[in-house]
Structures are given as structure tokens and as C-alpha cells.
Design a protein around this motif. Structure first.
Motif, PDB file in Angstrom:
ATOM      1  N   GLY A 114       0.720  -1.195   0.093  1.00 20.17           N
ATOM      2  CA  GLY A 114      -0.058   0.157   0.113  1.00 20.17           C
ATOM      3  C   GLY A 114       0.784   1.168  -0.165  1.00 20.17           C
ATOM      4  O   GLY A 114       0.291   2.250   0.024  1.00 20.17           O
ATOM      5  N   TRP A 115       2.297   1.127  -0.120  1.00 21.52           N
ATOM      6  CA  TRP A 115       2.963   2.217  -0.142  1.00 21.52           C
ATOM      7  C   TRP A 115       3.927   2.279  -1.274  1.00 21.52           C
ATOM      8  O   TRP A 115       4.046   1.268  -2.064  1.00 21.52           O
ATOM      9  CB  TRP A 115       3.727   2.285   1.155  1.00 21.52           C
ATOM     10  CG  TRP A 115       3.087   2.464   2.353  1.00 21.52           C
ATOM     11  CD1 TRP A 115       2.438   1.497   3.338  1.00 21.52           C
ATOM     12  CD2 TRP A 115       2.717   3.804   3.032  1.00 21.52           C
ATOM     13  NE1 TRP A 115       1.901   2.066   4.303  1.00 21.52           N
ATOM     14  CE2 TRP A 115       1.669   3.606   4.217  1.00 21.52           C
ATOM     15  CE3 TRP A 115       2.497   5.024   2.639  1.00 21.52           C
ATOM     16  CZ2 TRP A 115       1.153   4.341   4.835  1.00 21.52           C
ATOM     17  CZ3 TRP A 115       2.027   6.044   3.451  1.00 21.52           C
ATOM     18  CH2 TRP A 115       1.301   5.716   4.500  1.00 21.52           C
ATOM     19  N   ASN A 116       4.171   3.453  -1.721  1.00 18.90           N
ATOM     20  CA  ASN A 116       4.859   3.762  -2.989  1.00 18.90           C
ATOM     21  C   ASN A 116       6.290   4.235  -2.995  1.00 18.90           C
ATOM     22  O   ASN A 116       6.590   5.190  -2.105  1.00 18.90           O
ATOM     23  CB  ASN A 116       3.935   4.786  -3.748  1.00 18.90           C
ATOM     24  CG  ASN A 116       2.721   4.096  -4.303  1.00 18.90           C
ATOM     25  OD1 ASN A 116       2.670   3.471  -5.389  1.00 18.90           O
ATOM     26  ND2 ASN A 116       1.782   4.151  -3.443  1.00 18.90           N
ATOM     27  N   GLY A 117       7.010   3.963  -3.908  1.00 13.10           N
ATOM     28  CA  GLY A 117       8.218   4.497  -4.438  1.00 13.10           C
ATOM     29  C   GLY A 117       8.300   4.968  -5.776  1.00 13.10           C
ATOM     30  O   GLY A 117       7.764   4.295  -6.754  1.00 13.10           O
ATOM     31  N   ASP A 118       8.892   5.980  -6.233  1.00 15.06           N
ATOM     32  CA  ASP A 118       8.974   6.658  -7.586  1.00 15.06           C
ATOM     33  C   ASP A 118      10.615   7.169  -7.582  1.00 15.06           C
ATOM     34  O   ASP A 118      11.041   8.027  -6.888  1.00 15.06           O
ATOM     35  CB  ASP A 118       8.226   7.790  -7.608  1.00 15.06           C
ATOM     36  CG  ASP A 118       7.953   7.959  -9.038  1.00 15.06           C
ATOM     37  OD1 ASP A 118       8.355   7.454 -10.051  1.00 15.06           O
ATOM     38  OD2 ASP A 118       7.134   8.868  -9.057  1.00 15.06           O
TER      39      ASP A 118
END
Length: 282
Positions: free
Chosen positions: A104-108
Motif C-alpha cells: 500500500g505504499w509507493n516509491g518513485d
């Protein structure tokens, strides 16, 4: 109307470490594969294998209408290039943007690579310099996040760094900063408020304080800033045909300092020239 806070709790910041590392690992794998003769689709598949192999999913594929794991932009394409059958040529400048969602968490994050070409040293030198200036401006913005009080100061730091480089020492051309495409907050979604401009604005912007997580991503050209979107409705290309470069990291500000979530070393190497030492999230 309810608005989610742009600031994360310490526990939420810790949850963002793994998706950042997965994103970094995918780009590390792609970096090793860039060479003449490989297709952008093959690079995309390699990033996908890393992300799914670590139990995550591509957050790019969660964007409506997009089915790829990465965006890969070549030469005069600056951002949002669609990977596919295009074969990389010697001397190409290639920007690769990638992201992962984990629990449920993001990296970019994004990197730019110049394909080696011994037969065209001037072309390679010009494109490597563009990449170096773009990457350096990203680190200038990240370093500013350690002490800045408002987001507007990050854009000022990025633009100041680019201006300090002057015209290209190889081509003599001035660098352009894309105005229509900017950085952003990141967390439960890949793109969240607030916007992070890569240039000076009269607006101070949101307050920078512990709990803020930003994706800082300057997009710089070797010529004009004007772009258009190609017929595929995604690829952003320079109007004047000048080369583009794109670098990006996701960064957390916490009580003890900053930590680059999408760098295995937390940003230590990139921040060292600016005198900033990243601190792991407690």
C-alpha cells in the motif's frame, strides 16, 4: 470535504522504506542492461521481474490507461515514453522512470543513461553533461530539503544549480527546465499533493517539516523548454528536437533529518558534495 494530511507519521515513513528500495533495485537492474541493440520493451520487462519478484507491483500500471512498468524516453523525448520495440542505438540518451507499490505504499525514481559510443565522442560528451547537470540539480533540491522551511525553496535550489552551470560547455546551448511537468508528494498514492516545482515561483509553497515525503524530479533539456505530447498520448517530446534528461528520487523528511528512500545508501553519495549527511528513519 476531508483532505488527507500531506505529512506522514513515523510508522508510515518506515513503511515507505521497502517500496523505495524495491524501486531502486529495479532501476539498478535496468542500468546494467542498457546497451546498443536492446529494446526498451526488454528493459521494461527486466524492471517488472525485479518488482514482482520482491512481492510488489508496478504503480505505473495502476495509472489509468498505462500498462507498462516503466516510462523510457530516448533523446528528444523527455518523459513518459512508452517502452516497446524501439532498439537503443550507440550514443542514445535514455531516461528511465520506475515505481513500485508495496503493502500500500509507493516509491518513485528515475535515472538517465547515455549509451556508449566510441565513434561519436562529442555527442556522448554533450549528452553526459546534460545528464550530469540534471542529476546535480536533483541533488541540490534534495539537499535543500534538509534545511528548507517551505517547498518553494527546493525549486529555487534546483534552478540556481542549473543556472550556475551556465551554457553547456560542449554545445554552448543554455539548459531548459520543463515547466508543465513537476515533482509531487508520494505515499499511499504515487502522485499526491503537494506539487514540487523545479524552478523559482513567487509562492512559498507548503511547509517542510517532519513527515513530508516528496518525489523531486527535475526534467531538463539541452535547448528550449517547449514540449508537445506525441500521438500515443503519453510521450513528452521537445519542440526544438533538443535532448532531454530526467532524474528523480523519493525523499522523506523526519525528526532527525532526511533520507532518500529510493537510494540504497539513503542518498549519502549524492548528498556528500552538498555537505548533507542523510539520517536513517528511526
Amino acid at each position: 470535504m476531508f483532505r488527507r494530511s500531506i505529512y506522514k507519521s513515523p510508522a508510515q515513513l518506515r513503511s515507505m522504506v521497502e517500496p523505495g528500495l524495491i524501486t531502486a533495485a529495479a532501476l539498478d537492474e535496468v542500468r546494467t542492461l542498457v546497451r546498443p541493440g536492446i529494446t526498451t520493451g526488454e528493459l521494461d520487462a527486466a524492471a517488472s521481474r525485479v518488482i514482482t519478484g520482491r512481492g510488489a507491483e508496478s504503480n505505473f500500471q495502476l495509472v489509468r490507461g498505462y500498462r507498462h512498468t516503466t516510462c523510457i524516453s530516448v533523446n528528444d523525448q523527455v518523459v513518459h515514453g512508452i517502452p516497446g520495440e524501439r532498439v537503443l542505438q550507440p550514443g542514445d540518451i535514455v531516461s528511465i522512470d520506475c515505481g513500485a507499490q508495496y503493502q500500500g505504499w509507493n516509491g518513485d525514481s528515475a535515472i538517465t543513461i547515455v549509451v556508449p559510443d566510441a565513434a561519436q565522442p562529442e555527442l556522448v560528451a554533450r549528452r553526459e553533461e546534460l545528464s550530469r547537470v540534471t542529476e546535480g540539480s536533483m541533488w541540490a533540491g534534495i539537499a535543500a530539503m534538509a534545511t528548507a522551511t517551505h517547498i518553494g525553496q527546493l525549486g529555487d535550489a534546483i534552478q540556481t544549480y542549473i543556472e550556475a552551470q551556465g551554457p553547456s560547455s560542449v554545445s554552448g546551448d543554455a539548459y531548459g527546465i520543463l515547466r508543465e511537468y513537476v515533482g509531487h508528494g508520494i505515499g499511499r498514492k504515487m502522485h499526491e499533493a503537494p506539487s514540487v516545482f523545479n524552478y523559482r515561483t513567487p509562492d512559498a509553497g507548503a511547509e517542510i517539516r517532519p513527515g513530508l515525503v516528496l518525489a523531486i524530479e527535475p526534467m531538463v533539456t539541452a535547448g528550449g523548454e517547449a514540449t508537445f505530447v506525441e500521438d500515443d498520448d503519453w510521450t513528452v517530446t521537445t519542440v526544438d528536437g533538443s535532448d532531454g534528461s530526467h532524474w528523480e528520487h523519493s525523499i522523506a523528511r523526519h525528526e532527525a533529518g532526511i533520507w532518500v528512500l529510493t537510494a540504497a545508501d539513503g542518498g549519502a553519495a549524492g548528498l556528500a558534495p552538498f555537505g548533507v549527511v542523510p539520517v536513517p528513519i528511526p
